[in-house]
Design a protein around this motif. Sequence first.
Motif, PDB file in Angstrom:
ATOM      1  N   LEU A 133      -2.552  -7.377   2.869  1.00  0.00           N
ATOM      2  CA  LEU A 133      -3.051  -6.385   3.819  1.00  0.00           C
ATOM      3  C   LEU A 133      -2.765  -5.000   3.249  1.00  0.00           C
ATOM      4  O   LEU A 133      -1.620  -4.545   3.230  1.00  0.00           O
ATOM      5  CB  LEU A 133      -2.380  -6.558   5.181  1.00  0.00           C
ATOM      6  CG  LEU A 133      -2.892  -5.668   6.327  1.00  0.00           C
ATOM      7  CD1 LEU A 133      -4.397  -5.829   6.500  1.00  0.00           C
ATOM      8  CD2 LEU A 133      -2.168  -5.993   7.628  1.00  0.00           C
ATOM      9  N   ASN A 143      -8.960  -7.876   2.009  1.00  0.00           N
ATOM     10  CA  ASN A 143      -7.705  -8.363   2.581  1.00  0.00           C
ATOM     11  C   ASN A 143      -7.782  -9.838   2.965  1.00  0.00           C
ATOM     12  O   ASN A 143      -6.842 -10.609   2.720  1.00  0.00           O
ATOM     13  CB  ASN A 143      -7.325  -7.518   3.801  1.00  0.00           C
ATOM     14  CG  ASN A 143      -6.834  -6.126   3.421  1.00  0.00           C
ATOM     15  OD1 ASN A 143      -6.244  -5.928   2.359  1.00  0.00           O
ATOM     16  ND2 ASN A 143      -7.071  -5.157   4.290  1.00  0.00           N
ATOM     17  N   ALA A 159       2.429  -6.298   2.688  1.00  0.00           N
ATOM     18  CA  ALA A 159       1.440  -5.380   3.229  1.00  0.00           C
ATOM     19  C   ALA A 159       1.928  -3.957   3.037  1.00  0.00           C
ATOM     20  O   ALA A 159       3.129  -3.693   3.054  1.00  0.00           O
ATOM     21  CB  ALA A 159       1.198  -5.657   4.720  1.00  0.00           C
ATOM     22  N   VAL A 194       2.763  -9.783   8.536  1.00  0.00           N
ATOM     23  CA  VAL A 194       2.092  -8.527   8.213  1.00  0.00           C
ATOM     24  C   VAL A 194       1.296  -8.065   9.421  1.00  0.00           C
ATOM     25  O   VAL A 194       0.837  -8.868  10.233  1.00  0.00           O
ATOM     26  CB  VAL A 194       1.176  -8.672   6.977  1.00  0.00           C
ATOM     27  CG1 VAL A 194       1.977  -9.150   5.773  1.00  0.00           C
ATOM     28  CG2 VAL A 194       0.009  -9.612   7.261  1.00  0.00           C
TER      29      VAL A 194
END
Length: 218
Positions: A133, A143, A159, A194
């Motif tokens: 991410l 992503n 992330a 995330v």
Amino acid sequence: MRIKLDLHVHTMYSFDSSIDPRGLLEACRRRGLRGVAVTDHDSVRGGISFATELPELLIIPGSEIRSAEGEIIGLFLEEDVPPGLSAPETIARIREQGGVVIIPHPFDYVKLRRMTARRLRELAGGIDALEVLNGKPRYPGANKRAARFAESVGLPATAGSDAHKAEHVGLVFVEMEEFTDRNGFLASLRTAAVGGNRYSPWASQLDRWRARLRRERP
């Protein structure tokens, strides 16, 4: 106790970023972050400097290194890893320092220099985690593809906002258990989650150009 971290932030030590210590501190407080990983381009100076200047935050010194095959993030670094090396050599240099190897935005197809899925599979044994991410990939499906790939090869997910200005810090984050060192970080990453939202990559690019122009003016 679980904490929130942004694991991909650029500071004033990157040629295209404007984030200074005060701006980073205010952004972390606003977003409820315990800290960030400072990943300036080809330099650990920002991470080391910010860790000293902001003892109230958890700052992980790192660098986003421009290898000959694409960008590679090293965390928990103490020295610069030179750009332009092959991906295996870059990974080896990070590991020599006891660092953590992360591949950022692996499937942002707009990037001209990036590793293919096949190459990432070849290197997976030396990679600690994959950024699934990122705050501003220019390819909208990047992503999701990164998340599927990380799961397919059994790599932990990270992330980061990829912020170049303070307003973007913490828009993307990792929520994980507290840790005290590199090994604890890797163990905590296995159960991390995330979160956050993608922001406009084109507005971010404009901000980066503005930052470069400010640096170039006499």
